[in-house]
Design an enzyme around this catalytic site. Structure first.
Site, PDB file in Angstrom:
ATOM      1  N   GLY A 154       0.836  -1.197   0.000  1.00 43.65           N
ATOM      2  CA  GLY A 154       0.000   0.000   0.000  1.00 43.65           C
ATOM      3  C   GLY A 154       0.861   1.233   0.000  1.00 43.65           C
ATOM      4  O   GLY A 154       2.064   1.178  -0.290  1.00 43.65           O
ATOM      5  N   GLY A 155       0.247   2.373   0.342  1.00 44.26           N
ATOM      6  CA  GLY A 155       0.978   3.631   0.345  1.00 44.26           C
ATOM      7  C   GLY A 155       2.115   3.660   1.344  1.00 44.26           C
ATOM      8  O   GLY A 155       3.111   4.351   1.157  1.00 44.26           O
TER       9      GLY A 155
ATOM     10  N   LYS B 182       5.321  -2.398   1.844  1.00 40.02           N
ATOM     11  CA  LYS B 182       4.934  -3.795   1.653  1.00 40.02           C
ATOM     12  C   LYS B 182       4.556  -4.435   2.982  1.00 40.02           C
ATOM     13  O   LYS B 182       5.043  -4.049   4.045  1.00 40.02           O
ATOM     14  CB  LYS B 182       6.087  -4.564   1.002  1.00 40.02           C
ATOM     15  CG  LYS B 182       6.402  -4.103  -0.410  1.00 40.02           C
ATOM     16  CD  LYS B 182       7.642  -4.795  -0.962  1.00 40.02           C
ATOM     17  CE  LYS B 182       7.958  -4.291  -2.376  1.00 40.02           C
ATOM     18  NZ  LYS B 182       9.210  -4.883  -2.907  1.00 40.02           N
TER      19      LYS B 182
ATOM     20  N   ASP C 154      -9.902   6.424   5.066  1.00 40.56           N
ATOM     21  CA  ASP C 154      -9.504   5.611   3.918  1.00 40.56           C
ATOM     22  C   ASP C 154     -10.247   4.274   3.923  1.00 40.56           C
ATOM     23  O   ASP C 154      -9.651   3.210   3.757  1.00 40.56           O
ATOM     24  CB  ASP C 154      -7.988   5.378   3.919  1.00 40.56           C
ATOM     25  CG  ASP C 154      -7.460   5.004   2.535  1.00 40.56           C
ATOM     26  OD1 ASP C 154      -8.162   5.230   1.528  1.00 40.56           O
ATOM     27  OD2 ASP C 154      -6.333   4.481   2.458  1.00 40.56           O
TER      28      ASP C 154
END
Length: 340
Positions: free
Chosen positions: A15-16, A19, A134
């Site tokens: 993701g942002g 890993k 999110d």
């Protein structure tokens, strides 16, 4: 080392932040399987998101939030350790693995995720509420029992719980497709921004389509826009994932779509709270369970069981001559009233 020096074969996601690896740690006298999230040196997230997540997860405890085990902040390494979720993410099963999830399984997943968000928003057991910021299917993790758990709090914001309309002015962050248009336009983040994103997840579960899909025709890029337009045009039955179309109670479907539409309302004040959403989804669970039981062979009426014995095909794939009007109502799938 827990991840064999971050062996690429142990990567279970990314993701942002960076890993995520599957690893093993020693806990007391036993070895525990965990998920280890490592900050990537080129990530656009960094120390602030790392410490936000540590702070949030250290004070939050709920069966529908991913459990936080610990962290490491040493030299250039910033690592977060969570309980390992054997069934990965909701996104995986909807869009990558095409897992044959039943409608009732999907409802149960939505209820669990909704309860987790409700806990965040109300601040139960903590001094402040939390806006996740999110919410998306890839941040809904699934336990081996298929219990759903909200994850990834790096973008979360704390807000007072005694003022339901309280907003936080922030830089726009989130994921396109789930991003509340009102938040995007004004920079005013509220709990109702999470509600909007959750509404997109509900449609994702119903339609098995990604929130944003540039490979489709332009009018279908945005799931929220496409689904709402289809519903207005009376095409509700055409947007449902074909795999579950025959097993949804018509009343359950209509109420589920109403909940999703309310979540996506342009005016945040007109959107329901997560508490209201959870109550609605729980009632739909009960409704669907009763319907599913009636559809089982042992729950069928004598007439229904006799119809099953009639020697003509009900499945169009088995008969080129059979049309919808030739099929008995009890066996041919369901007629959905498109008015929602």
């Amino acid at each position: 080392m827990a991840t064999k020096n971050f062996d690429e074969s142990l990567i279970i996601g990314s993701g942002g932040f960076g890993k995520v690896y599957k690893g093993n740690i020693i806990h007391g006298s036993s070895i525990v399987v965990v998920a280890i999230k490592r900050l990537d040196s080129v990530s656009n997230q960094g120390a602030s998101e790392f410490w936000i997540e540590v702070e949030m997860l250290s004070m939050l405890r709920h069966c529908n939030l991913v459990s936080f085990i610990g962290y490491c902040n040493y030299e250039k390494e910033m690592i977060l350790v969570y309980e390992y979720m054997h069934n990965g993410t909701l996104d995986d099963h909807l869009h990558k693995f095409n897992t044959p999830l039943s409608w009732l399984q999907r409802l149960n997943i939505c209820v669990g995720a909704g309860r987790g968000l409700h806990y965040l928003h109300t601040g139960t057991g903590i001094h402040y509420g939390v806006i996740h910021r999110d919410v998306k299917s890839s941040n809904i993790l699934l336990h081996e029992s298929w219990t759903s758990k909200i994850s990834d709090f790096g973008l979360s914001k704390v807000c007072p719980t005694n003022q339901p309309s309280t907003h936080v002015n922030t830089r726009i962050k989130g994921t396109f497709g789930y991003l509340d248009p009102n938040y995007y336009a004004t920079g005013r983040l509220t709990r109702k921004s999470d509600v909007y994103a959750f509404g997109v997840v509900l449609l994702e579960v119903l339609c098995r389509k990604r929130a944003v899909d540039g490979s489709l025709d332009e009018e279908q890029w945005s799931l929220a826009t496409w689904a709402q337009d289809s519903i207005k045009e009376g095409n509700l039955k055409h947007i449902i994932d074909p795999y579950i179309k025959g097993e949804i109670s018509p009343n359950c479907l209509k109420e589920f779509v109403r909940v999703a539409k309310r979540c996506l309302h342009n005016n945040p004040k007109r959107r329901p709270t997560m508490a209201e959403i959870v109550v609605s989804l729980e009632s739909l669970q009960v409704l669907q369970e009763k319907f599913s039981n009636l559809m089982q062979p042992e729950g069928r009426t004598l007439f229904g069981r006799l119809v099953d014995m009639i020697p003509f095909p009900f499945n169009e794939e088995n008969s080129g001559q059979n049309s919808e009007k030739d099929k008995p109502r009890c066996c041919s799938g369901l007629d959905y009233d498109d008015e929602v």
